[in-house]
Design an enzyme around this catalytic site. Structure first.
Site, PDB file in Angstrom:
ATOM      1  N   GLU A 176      27.662-103.263  82.243  1.00 46.03           N
ATOM      2  CA  GLU A 176      28.902-103.829  82.616  1.00 46.03           C
ATOM      3  C   GLU A 176      28.848-105.011  82.363  1.00 46.03           C
ATOM      4  O   GLU A 176      27.265-105.747  82.768  1.00 46.03           O
ATOM      5  CB  GLU A 176      29.339-103.722  84.221  1.00 46.03           C
ATOM      6  CG  GLU A 176      27.857-103.783  85.059  1.00 46.03           C
ATOM      7  CD  GLU A 176      29.003-103.942  86.296  1.00 46.03           C
ATOM      8  OE1 GLU A 176      29.922-105.361  86.242  1.00 46.03           O
ATOM      9  OE2 GLU A 176      29.004-103.547  87.179  1.00 46.03           O
ATOM     10  N   LYS A 202      27.695-100.960  98.669  1.00 43.86           N
ATOM     11  CA  LYS A 202      27.059-101.403  99.572  1.00 43.86           C
ATOM     12  C   LYS A 202      28.251-101.587 100.943  1.00 43.86           C
ATOM     13  O   LYS A 202      29.213-101.376 100.339  1.00 43.86           O
ATOM     14  CB  LYS A 202      27.442-103.691  98.905  1.00 43.86           C
ATOM     15  CG  LYS A 202      26.788-103.807  98.058  1.00 43.86           C
ATOM     16  CD  LYS A 202      26.804-105.559  98.113  1.00 43.86           C
ATOM     17  CE  LYS A 202      25.595-105.896  96.889  1.00 43.86           C
ATOM     18  NZ  LYS A 202      25.932-105.378  95.921  1.00 43.86           N
TER      19      LYS A 202
HETATM   20  N1  PSU Z   1      29.754-104.187  93.418  1.00 46.46           N
HETATM   21  C1  PSU Z   1      27.994-105.113  93.828  1.00 46.46           C
HETATM   22  N2  PSU Z   1      28.107-106.155  92.839  1.00 46.46           N
HETATM   23  C2  PSU Z   1      28.743-105.967  91.919  1.00 46.46           C
HETATM   24  C3  PSU Z   1      29.952-105.473  91.603  1.00 46.46           C
HETATM   25  C4  PSU Z   1      30.240-104.695  92.601  1.00 46.46           C
HETATM   26  O1  PSU Z   1      27.437-104.432  94.206  1.00 46.46           O
HETATM   27  O2  PSU Z   1      28.694-107.031  90.454  1.00 46.46           O
HETATM   28  C5  PSU Z   1      31.481-105.664  90.451  1.00 46.46           C
HETATM   29  C6  PSU Z   1      31.592-104.990  89.870  1.00 46.46           C
HETATM   30  O3  PSU Z   1      31.567-105.571  87.988  1.00 46.46           O
HETATM   31  C7  PSU Z   1      32.100-103.683  90.577  1.00 46.46           C
HETATM   32  C8  PSU Z   1      33.564-105.225  90.639  1.00 46.46           C
HETATM   33  O4  PSU Z   1      33.445-103.022  89.842  1.00 46.46           O
HETATM   34  O5  PSU Z   1      32.453-105.482  91.160  1.00 46.46           O
HETATM   35  C9  PSU Z   1      34.377-104.303  91.748  1.00 46.46           C
HETATM   36  O6  PSU Z   1      35.017-104.841  92.475  1.00 46.46           O
HETATM   37  P1  PSU Z   1      36.751-105.331  93.181  1.00 46.46           P
HETATM   38  O7  PSU Z   1      35.993-104.853  94.507  1.00 46.46           O
HETATM   39  O8  PSU Z   1      37.858-106.325  92.924  1.00 46.46           O
HETATM   40  O9  PSU Z   1      37.141-103.865  92.583  1.00 46.46           O
END
Ligand code: PSU
Ligand code: MN
Length: 299
Positions: free
Chosen positions: A25, A159
């Site tokens: 990603e 996390k």
């Molecule tokens: N968690 C991490 N590192 C990240 C992300 C999540 O530890 O970089 C990123 C990933 O791309 C994940 C996104 O898909 O954040 C999720 O964002 P949201 O919570 O806004 O859906």
């Protein structure tokens, strides 16, 4: 869909010849880590995939084109440029329509990998149910995507910025097949355990590949989430990391951070408070890239 995709020649060849390919990603590059660590990490992850015998396909939208397989200069651009959008399922057609630049989250990367024919994807952590969800309604679109798009995702769990038990409940409700990799405890990204139990596990890449293939053959929609704990050598004890997380959460509340900004804000705060967290993040992402390559070889 083909009109909107741009596969790199290497990825196109690999897919044509049924060679193993691993999607990576780009939100981790543009919104997950500071420069230059983000740039170095993106290249390191590609190297790790190659070292394990697969072809890396980092995914992003550049100038409205969905690129599957980025050049080093694309990666450098995403690492440095300001104003790169964070694209999930809802924003993908918007970025394509307006010919914008965007980094793809787990949800959008899964969609694009699927359009291109890539089956395995390595990330750091997937999104999930945020703490305080009863007020914010903040549940990552990553969870819904896992329930509908047939990609095997390797992640180090989620996390503890998130509500892990609720995240697992939603995954169950959505019918996502979640398996521990050699573990029965759902990992919490920086730590090997979260205290939340996993009821299914696989013990090698072959078993993971067999599970994915079986789900596809049975015609059951959705992906497989392989939860791969960080190595013992690199994990941060829950007590240490949770203190940084609590402080980051408090600050995000004071600053009234919401929506798409929440995850990037918390990530950068945690690294500011505990620089060791960035190193742990890089190591676990490498380990996930390696495992994803091994699984892809078994497909
Ligand atoms: N968690 C991490 N590192 C990240 C992300 C999540 O530890 O970089 C990123 C990933 O791309 C994940 C996104 O898909 O954040 C999720 O964002 P949201 O919570 O806004 O859906
Ligand atoms: Mn959200």
């Amino acid at each position: 869909m083909m009109d909107f995709l741009e596969l790199s020649p290497e990825v196109k060849d690999a897919l044509k010849n049924s060679q193993p390919v691993v999607a990576l990603e780009s939100t981790i590059i543009s919104h997950g880590m500071p420069y230059p660590k983000n740039f170095e990490t993106a290249l390191t992850l590609e190297k790790e995939v190659r070292a394990h015998g697969a072809i890396p396909a980092t995914i992003a939208v550049i100038g409205g084109k969905i690129k599957i397989g980025l050049s080093e200069s694309d990666i450098e651009y995403l690492s440095k440029a300001k104003g790169i959008l964070k694209l999930s399922r809802m924003d993908l057609p918007y970025a394509v329509s307006k010919k914008l630049d965007g980094a793809t989250t787990v949800a959008a990367t899964m969609m694009c990998a699927n359009f291109g024919g890539v089956k395995v994807f390595a990330t750091g952590g997937v999104g999930g149910v945020h703490k305080g969800v009863n007020e914010s309604f903040d549940i990552s679109a990553d969870l819904v995507e896992l329930s509908q798009t047939p990609i095997l995702v390797v992640s180090a769990g989620v996390k503890s910025i998130l509500d892990i038990p609720k995240t697992l409940e939603v995954l169950e409700t959505l019918g996502v097949t979640v398996v521990g990799y050699k573990t029965q405890d759902f990992p919490s990204f920086y730590s090997r355990k979260s205290g939340s139990k996993l009821y299914m596990h696989v013990d090698d890449p072959y078993e993971a590949a067999a599970l994915y293939k079986t789900k596809r053959k049975m015609g059951i929609k959705g992906g497989v989430l392989v939860a791969n704990p960080i190595s013992e050598a690199h994990e941060i004890p829950n007590g240490v990391i949770n203190e940084a997380i609590e402080r980051a959460l408090k600050e995000s509340k004071i600053k009234k951070i919401t929506g798409k900004e929440t995850t990037p804000f918390l990530l950068s705060k945690i690294v500011e408070l505990l620089p060791q967290a960035l190193e742990a993040n890089i190591y676990l992402a490498m380990s996930n890239a390696a495992l994803a390559a091994e699984i892809a070889k078994n497909l």
